[in-house]
Design a protein around this motif. Structure first.
Motif, mmCIF file in Angstrom:
data_model
loop_
_atom_site.group_PDB
_atom_site.id
_atom_site.type_symbol
_atom_site.label_atom_id
_atom_site.label_comp_id
_atom_site.label_asym_id
_atom_site.label_seq_id
_atom_site.Cartn_x
_atom_site.Cartn_y
_atom_site.Cartn_z
ATOM 1 N N ALA A 55 -0.108 49.250 -10.895
ATOM 2 C CA ALA A 55 1.254 48.808 -11.227
ATOM 3 C C ALA A 55 1.235 47.906 -12.452
ATOM 4 O O ALA A 55 2.108 48.003 -13.326
ATOM 5 N N ASP A 56 0.240 47.021 -12.542
ATOM 6 C CA ASP A 56 0.107 46.158 -13.719
ATOM 7 C C ASP A 56 -0.130 46.989 -14.976
ATOM 8 O O ASP A 56 0.479 46.754 -16.024
ATOM 9 N N VAL A 57 -1.021 47.974 -14.868
ATOM 10 C CA VAL A 57 -1.343 48.819 -16.021
ATOM 11 C C VAL A 57 -0.103 49.568 -16.494
ATOM 12 O O VAL A 57 0.216 49.589 -17.690
ATOM 13 N N MET A 58 0.613 50.194 -15.556
ATOM 14 C CA MET A 58 1.791 50.969 -15.940
ATOM 15 C C MET A 58 2.875 50.076 -16.540
ATOM 16 O O MET A 58 3.520 50.441 -17.533
ATOM 17 N N PHE A 59 3.074 48.891 -15.959
ATOM 18 C CA PHE A 59 4.065 47.951 -16.496
ATOM 19 C C PHE A 59 3.736 47.595 -17.938
ATOM 20 O O PHE A 59 4.612 47.643 -18.815
ATOM 21 N N LEU A 60 2.495 47.225 -18.203
ATOM 22 C CA LEU A 60 2.125 46.812 -19.554
ATOM 23 C C LEU A 60 2.238 47.979 -20.537
ATOM 24 O O LEU A 60 2.745 47.812 -21.656
ATOM 25 N N GLN A 61 1.773 49.153 -20.135
ATOM 26 C CA GLN A 61 1.853 50.311 -21.035
ATOM 27 C C GLN A 61 3.301 50.655 -21.365
ATOM 28 O O GLN A 61 3.655 50.910 -22.526
ATOM 29 N N MET A 62 4.151 50.668 -20.339
ATOM 30 C CA MET A 62 5.564 50.980 -20.565
ATOM 31 C C MET A 62 6.240 49.894 -21.389
ATOM 32 O O MET A 62 7.062 50.183 -22.260
ATOM 33 N N MET A 63 5.880 48.634 -21.144
ATOM 34 C CA MET A 63 6.521 47.551 -21.864
ATOM 35 C C MET A 63 6.075 47.506 -23.322
ATOM 36 O O MET A 63 6.863 47.150 -24.202
ATOM 37 N N VAL A 165 14.498 44.394 -18.005
ATOM 38 C CA VAL A 165 14.680 43.616 -16.779
ATOM 39 C C VAL A 165 14.275 44.446 -15.572
ATOM 40 O O VAL A 165 13.578 43.968 -14.661
ATOM 41 N N GLU A 166 14.700 45.696 -15.534
ATOM 42 C CA GLU A 166 14.374 46.554 -14.397
ATOM 43 C C GLU A 166 12.867 46.769 -14.281
ATOM 44 O O GLU A 166 12.307 46.715 -13.184
ATOM 45 N N MET A 167 12.205 47.005 -15.408
ATOM 46 C CA MET A 167 10.750 47.197 -15.370
ATOM 47 C C MET A 167 10.036 45.929 -14.932
ATOM 48 O O MET A 167 9.057 45.963 -14.179
ATOM 49 N N ALA A 168 10.512 44.785 -15.399
ATOM 50 C CA ALA A 168 9.899 43.509 -15.033
ATOM 51 C C ALA A 168 10.028 43.258 -13.534
ATOM 52 O O ALA A 168 9.093 42.751 -12.893
ATOM 53 N N ARG A 169 11.157 43.626 -12.958
ATOM 54 C CA ARG A 169 11.365 43.394 -11.529
ATOM 55 C C ARG A 169 10.510 44.328 -10.675
ATOM 56 O O ARG A 169 10.086 43.953 -9.568
ATOM 57 N N VAL A 170 10.225 45.527 -11.159
ATOM 58 C CA VAL A 170 9.292 46.394 -10.452
ATOM 59 C C VAL A 170 7.900 45.765 -10.464
ATOM 60 O O VAL A 170 7.195 45.743 -9.450
ATOM 61 N N GLU A 171 7.498 45.222 -11.603
ATOM 62 C CA GLU A 171 6.189 44.585 -11.713
ATOM 63 C C GLU A 171 6.061 43.383 -10.777
ATOM 64 O O GLU A 171 5.043 43.224 -10.104
ATOM 65 N N THR A 172 7.077 42.540 -10.703
ATOM 66 C CA THR A 172 6.965 41.362 -9.840
ATOM 67 C C THR A 172 6.911 41.748 -8.365
ATOM 68 O O THR A 172 6.424 40.971 -7.541
ATOM 69 N N GLY A 173 7.376 42.947 -8.034
ATOM 70 C CA GLY A 173 7.308 43.403 -6.655
ATOM 71 C C GLY A 173 6.046 44.160 -6.313
ATOM 72 O O GLY A 173 5.703 44.303 -5.135
ATOM 73 N N GLY A 175 2.956 44.296 -8.802
ATOM 74 C CA GLY A 175 1.757 43.906 -9.541
ATOM 75 C C GLY A 175 0.968 42.805 -8.852
ATOM 76 O O GLY A 175 1.471 42.141 -7.937
ATOM 77 N N VAL A 176 -0.266 42.601 -9.328
ATOM 78 C CA VAL A 176 -1.116 41.539 -8.769
ATOM 79 C C VAL A 176 -1.759 40.667 -9.848
ATOM 80 O O VAL A 176 -2.245 39.580 -9.545
ATOM 81 N N HIS A 177 -1.760 41.118 -11.105
ATOM 82 C CA HIS A 177 -2.403 40.366 -12.188
ATOM 83 C C HIS A 177 -1.563 39.135 -12.520
ATOM 84 O O HIS A 177 -0.400 39.271 -12.916
ATOM 85 N N PRO A 178 -2.109 37.927 -12.348
ATOM 86 C CA PRO A 178 -1.297 36.714 -12.499
ATOM 87 C C PRO A 178 -0.586 36.597 -13.844
ATOM 88 O O PRO A 178 0.601 36.254 -13.901
ATOM 89 N N GLU A 179 -1.290 36.882 -14.950
ATOM 90 C CA GLU A 179 -0.676 36.745 -16.266
ATOM 91 C C GLU A 179 0.428 37.790 -16.479
ATOM 92 O O GLU A 179 1.462 37.500 -17.081
ATOM 93 N N SER A 180 0.208 38.999 -15.982
ATOM 94 C CA SER A 180 1.238 40.038 -16.107
ATOM 95 C C SER A 180 2.467 39.689 -15.280
ATOM 96 O O SER A 180 3.604 39.903 -15.723
ATOM 97 N N LEU A 181 2.253 39.142 -14.089
ATOM 98 C CA LEU A 181 3.380 38.721 -13.249
ATOM 99 C C LEU A 181 4.167 37.600 -13.917
ATOM 100 O O LEU A 181 5.398 37.591 -13.894
ATOM 101 N N ASP A 182 3.457 36.649 -14.526
ATOM 102 C CA ASP A 182 4.137 35.555 -15.220
ATOM 103 C C ASP A 182 4.950 36.088 -16.394
ATOM 104 O O ASP A 182 6.103 35.679 -16.611
ATOM 105 N N LEU A 183 4.369 37.019 -17.148
ATOM 106 C CA LEU A 183 5.096 37.622 -18.265
ATOM 107 C C LEU A 183 6.329 38.362 -17.763
ATOM 108 O O LEU A 183 7.408 38.259 -18.352
ATOM 109 N N ALA A 184 6.183 39.106 -16.672
ATOM 110 C CA ALA A 184 7.319 39.856 -16.121
ATOM 111 C C ALA A 184 8.452 38.917 -15.719
ATOM 112 O O ALA A 184 9.624 39.208 -15.977
ATOM 113 N N ARG A 185 8.118 37.789 -15.108
ATOM 114 C CA ARG A 185 9.162 36.831 -14.723
ATOM 115 C C ARG A 185 9.873 36.276 -15.951
ATOM 116 O O ARG A 185 11.108 36.106 -15.949
#
Length: 206
Positions: A55-63, A165-173, A175-185
């Protein structure tokens, strides 16, 4: 970029970065690009350490892909928009998203993963689909100027940041990578804030 414009952009980032509140939905807060730690416009230092999942990988690639589209949009503003407030917002978004994009690429490189999204739309179904601001829309926007450009630009960027915003909210639900979660928030808060700012700009852009 002139010294005066750099000063205005930094002031905008600091002032608005500190007033974004938690949104109740997509599009409810003050406005501006994602602030880094201590109100800086720069994201946290690139660090691939720590656990991560798909989930972290897909979030970052899409973002990364989404940021690239956003940067194409805002880079049209300086030569086509009329109002200073639209130009200042676009310049601030460019500074922030350029830094965020490089940080995300660094994380992905550290994980040995591709730094852009898989073009196969089906691969992103669980993350809401690929970013939707296409080259045709950007090309059509580039053919306009003045008030027509500002109205089209603001409407297009509002929709574009809603996707973020929608992609970030999927990541916070998921993802597990702390830095990626912080960025998503931070993306959730800042893009929601930008949406409100741009909605307030629209009446006078018509």
């Amino acid at each position: 970029m002139t010294r005066y414009r750099r000063t205005v952009i930094v002031a905008t980032l600091l002032m608005l970065g500190g007033c974004a509140s938690a949104p109740s939905g997509t599009g409810a807060a003050p406005a501006v690009p994602a602030p880094g730690p201590a109100g800086s416009a720069t994201p946290a230092p690139a660090d691939a350490a720590g656990a991560f999942n798909e989930a972290d990988v897909m979030f970052l690639q899409m973002m990364v892909t989404h940021h690239g589209q956003g940067l194409e949009l805002v880079r049209l503003v300086e030569s086509r928009a009329r109002r200073t407030e639209v130009k200042t917002l676009a310049a601030a978004i460019e500074v922030t998203q350029d830094a965020e994009q490089e940080t995300m690429r660094d994380w992905l490189r550290g994980w040995g993963r591709a730094t852009s999204a898989d073009p196969n739309a089906h691969a992103h179904a669980d993350h809401g689909g690929l970013p939707a601001t296409g080259p045709e829309q950007i090309a059509a926007l580039a053919r306009t100027s003045g008030t027509e450009f500002e109205t089209a630009f603001l409407n297009l960027l509002i929709a574009h940041q809603h996707n973020a915003v929608e992609m970030a909210r999927v990541e916070t639900g998921a993802g597990v990578h702390p830095e990626s979660l912080d960025l998503a928030r931070r993306i959730d808060l800042s893009r929601t804030a930008q949406i409100n700012q741009m909605l307030a700009m629209l009446p006078s852009a018509r």
